[in-house]
Design an enzyme around this catalytic site. Structure first.
Site, PDB file in Angstrom:
ATOM      1  N   LYS A  46      16.504 -15.805  -0.733  1.00 23.32           N
ATOM      2  CA  LYS A  46      17.926 -15.248  -0.858  1.00 23.32           C
ATOM      3  C   LYS A  46      18.824 -16.406  -1.113  1.00 23.32           C
ATOM      4  CE  LYS A  46      20.680 -13.232   2.696  1.00 23.32           C
ATOM      5  NZ  LYS A  46      22.077 -13.159   2.682  1.00 23.32           N
ATOM      6  N   LYS A  51      24.833 -18.371   2.049  1.00 22.54           N
ATOM      7  CA  LYS A  51      26.116 -19.346   2.029  1.00 22.54           C
ATOM      8  C   LYS A  51      26.013 -20.344   3.431  1.00 22.54           C
ATOM      9  CE  LYS A  51      29.138 -15.776   3.790  1.00 22.54           C
ATOM     10  NZ  LYS A  51      28.487 -15.143   5.211  1.00 22.54           N
ATOM     11  N   LYS A 100      16.831 -15.010  11.683  1.00 23.29           N
ATOM     12  CA  LYS A 100      17.796 -16.047  12.271  1.00 23.29           C
ATOM     13  C   LYS A 100      17.531 -16.533  13.672  1.00 23.29           C
ATOM     14  CE  LYS A 100      21.836 -14.805   9.629  1.00 23.29           C
ATOM     15  NZ  LYS A 100      23.163 -14.873   9.306  1.00 23.29           N
TER      16      LYS A 100
HETATM   17  P1  ATP Z   1      25.001 -16.359   5.989  1.00 23.34           P
HETATM   18  O1  ATP Z   1      24.320 -17.274   5.138  1.00 23.34           O
HETATM   19  O2  ATP Z   1      25.955 -16.571   6.649  1.00 23.34           O
HETATM   20  O3  ATP Z   1      23.976 -15.467   6.702  1.00 23.34           O
HETATM   21  P2  ATP Z   1      25.361 -14.391   3.728  1.00 23.34           P
HETATM   22  O4  ATP Z   1      25.427 -15.218   2.523  1.00 23.34           O
HETATM   23  O5  ATP Z   1      23.761 -13.967   3.934  1.00 23.34           O
HETATM   24  O6  ATP Z   1      25.633 -15.217   5.038  1.00 23.34           O
HETATM   25  P3  ATP Z   1      26.499 -12.198   4.586  1.00 23.34           P
HETATM   26  O7  ATP Z   1      28.025 -12.420   5.229  1.00 23.34           O
HETATM   27  O8  ATP Z   1      25.529 -11.969   5.533  1.00 23.34           O
HETATM   28  O9  ATP Z   1      26.243 -13.323   3.730  1.00 23.34           O
HETATM   29  O10 ATP Z   1      26.603 -11.046   3.374  1.00 23.34           O
HETATM   30  C1  ATP Z   1      27.816 -10.562   3.008  1.00 23.34           C
HETATM   31  C2  ATP Z   1      27.249  -9.608   1.846  1.00 23.34           C
HETATM   32  O11 ATP Z   1      26.962 -10.184   0.759  1.00 23.34           O
HETATM   33  C3  ATP Z   1      26.317  -8.461   2.213  1.00 23.34           C
HETATM   34  O12 ATP Z   1      26.670  -7.258   1.824  1.00 23.34           O
HETATM   35  C4  ATP Z   1      25.124  -9.031   1.717  1.00 23.34           C
HETATM   36  O13 ATP Z   1      24.217  -8.300   1.477  1.00 23.34           O
HETATM   37  C5  ATP Z   1      25.651  -9.719   0.424  1.00 23.34           C
HETATM   38  N1  ATP Z   1      24.839 -10.881   0.286  1.00 23.34           N
HETATM   39  C6  ATP Z   1      24.425 -12.147   0.994  1.00 23.34           C
HETATM   40  N2  ATP Z   1      23.604 -12.883  -0.028  1.00 23.34           N
HETATM   41  C7  ATP Z   1      23.341 -12.091  -0.950  1.00 23.34           C
HETATM   42  C8  ATP Z   1      22.627 -12.553  -2.155  1.00 23.34           C
HETATM   43  N3  ATP Z   1      21.832 -13.590  -2.179  1.00 23.34           N
HETATM   44  N4  ATP Z   1      22.477 -11.810  -3.218  1.00 23.34           N
HETATM   45  C9  ATP Z   1      23.127 -10.380  -3.210  1.00 23.34           C
HETATM   46  N5  ATP Z   1      23.918 -10.219  -2.011  1.00 23.34           N
HETATM   47  C10 ATP Z   1      24.043 -11.038  -1.053  1.00 23.34           C
END
Ligand code: ATP
Ligand code: LTN
Length: 337
Positions: free
Chosen positions: A200, A203, A118
């Site tokens: 990965k 969002k 980040k």
């Molecule tokens: P951002 O893009 O805002 O960093 P993010 O999509 O990575 O967010 P988080 O809010 O950081 O989502 O994560 C919430 C939960 O979803 C965490 O337990 C994280 O491990 C899980 N998660 C996020 N992205 C994935 C993915 N691509 N596959 C599986 N689990 C995920």
């Protein structure tokens, strides 16, 4: 009363309301929250304090926090079974954070992959919150004495850091915290980007074709799947090195609760077009009931507000106990001459 009944272990997890949740969030985290709620004393929170580590407009953050809360319920979290709340509504999290901050080392924080990624992404805003964020996450977990933490694979490192902090604290001040473990699903722990399948699904990806949101309309899901990156081999096999195809098979397995082998068998002898439309249909079917329930819930703001209040109230009972125990152990007693 049956005095032999064992107290259930606690679980806790949280999701940042930075944007609409993706199927990565659903399969990696939310789906397991629902599966675990009957067997555990479950705490699930909208991690809005974490969300401001990237700059967010306050009005948008407020709206997204409510929407994420509604999505938790729509996905099947039952507020009568689980304690569902918004992180900032329980200020004890930040009180415990300070105590833990004095027991976390800058060296270990600087090794966190998410911090490195980040800060590389937004060099103009490497704020102290981004750096100390895993300590707030440790407080979220330790404050409820949570034993299992359902998360996607990317959060394993943060849960391990939480373990280290808990063990360190227990050694210094005497048994205080339950030492937590990550709970990472076999399938769906790392759903990859549809555009760059080595990365990965996230969002907050700048390219909307990279992710499927839980609230995406069926037509859009079909369109995004059509554009998903595969490869030029043409054959459907379960080879993790062929990241694009493997990701589509994983998504199919996660939607149908099957194995990767089942998914390969389902598409045996078929082409990528069939794979993509089969995966799109499976996603649409999985998301449909959640989308319908979400629309119903969002129309009832009074119900959501009341559930948020009740959830925070319940969470606070446990959170207060832990904070007073910790503050006492550290010598922060109140009004003692
Ligand atoms: P951002 O893009 O805002 O960093 P993010 O999509 O990575 O967010 P988080 O809010 O950081 O989502 O994560 C919430 C939960 O979803 C965490 O337990 C994280 O491990 C899980 N998660 C996020 N992205 C994935 C993915 N691509 N596959 C599986 N689990 C995920
Ligand atoms: N850091 C997590 C979200 C999160 C969390 C938590 C997960 C905040 N607090 C406590 C599990 C337990 C993330 O970025 N995915």
């Amino acid at each position: 009363m049956d005095t032999t009944t064992k107290k259930k272990d606690a679980v806790l997890s949280g999701i940042q309301p930075t944007s609409v949740l993706t199927i990565g969030n659903y399969f990696g985290a939310l789906k397991n929250y629902v599966a675990m709620q009957d067997d555990f004393d479950a705490y699930y929170m909208v991690a809005n304090l974490h969300a401001q580590t990237v700059r967010m407009d306050p009005t948008e953050l407020r709206r997204r926090s409510v929407e994420t809360f509604a999505l938790f319920l729509a996905a099947g979290i039952d507020p009568n079974h689980s304690t569902v709340f918004v992180q900032s509504h329980v200020p004890e999290h930040t009180q415990l954070t300070w105590a833990l901050m004095c027991n976390a080392y800058t060296g270990e924080l600087s090794r966190m992959t998410q911090f490195k990624e980040k800060s590389a992404k937004s060099a103009e805003n490497i704020n102290a919150g981004l750096f100390t964020y895993p300590v707030l996450m440790a407080a979220d977990i330790l404050i409820y004495q949570a034993k299992y933490i359902p998360v996607g694979a990317d959060q394993k490192q943060h849960v391990e850091l939480t373990r280290d902090i808990a063990i360190r604290f227990n050694n210094l001040y005497g048994e205080t915290f339950v030492v937590p473990e990550p709970y990472i699903p076999k399938i769906g722990a790392r759903i990859m980007s549809l555009q760059e399948p080595e990365k990965k699904m996230s969002k907050s990806d700048a390219n909307p074709n990279a992710y499927i949101r839980i609230l995406d309309e069926p037509d859009l899901i079909v369109k995004k799947l059509k554009r998903a990156v595969t490869d030029s081999e043409g054959e459907i096999t379960a080879n993790p090195d062929r990241a694009g195809v493997y990701n589509l098979l994983s998504i199919y397995s996660a939607c149908t609760n099957g194995t990767i082998e089942d998914a390969v068998a389902r598409f045996a002898g078929k082409g990528y077009g069939d794979l993509k439309s089969g995966v799109a249909d499976a996603i649409v079917d999985t998301l449909k009931p959640i989308q319908t329930e979400y629309a119903r819930l969002l129309a009832d703001k009074a119900y959501l507000t009341e559930q948020m209040r009740l959830g925070a109230e319940r969470a606070q009972i446990t959170a207060r106990k832990t904070v007073s125990k910790v503050y006492h152990k550290m010598g922060f007693d109140s009004y003692q001459a």
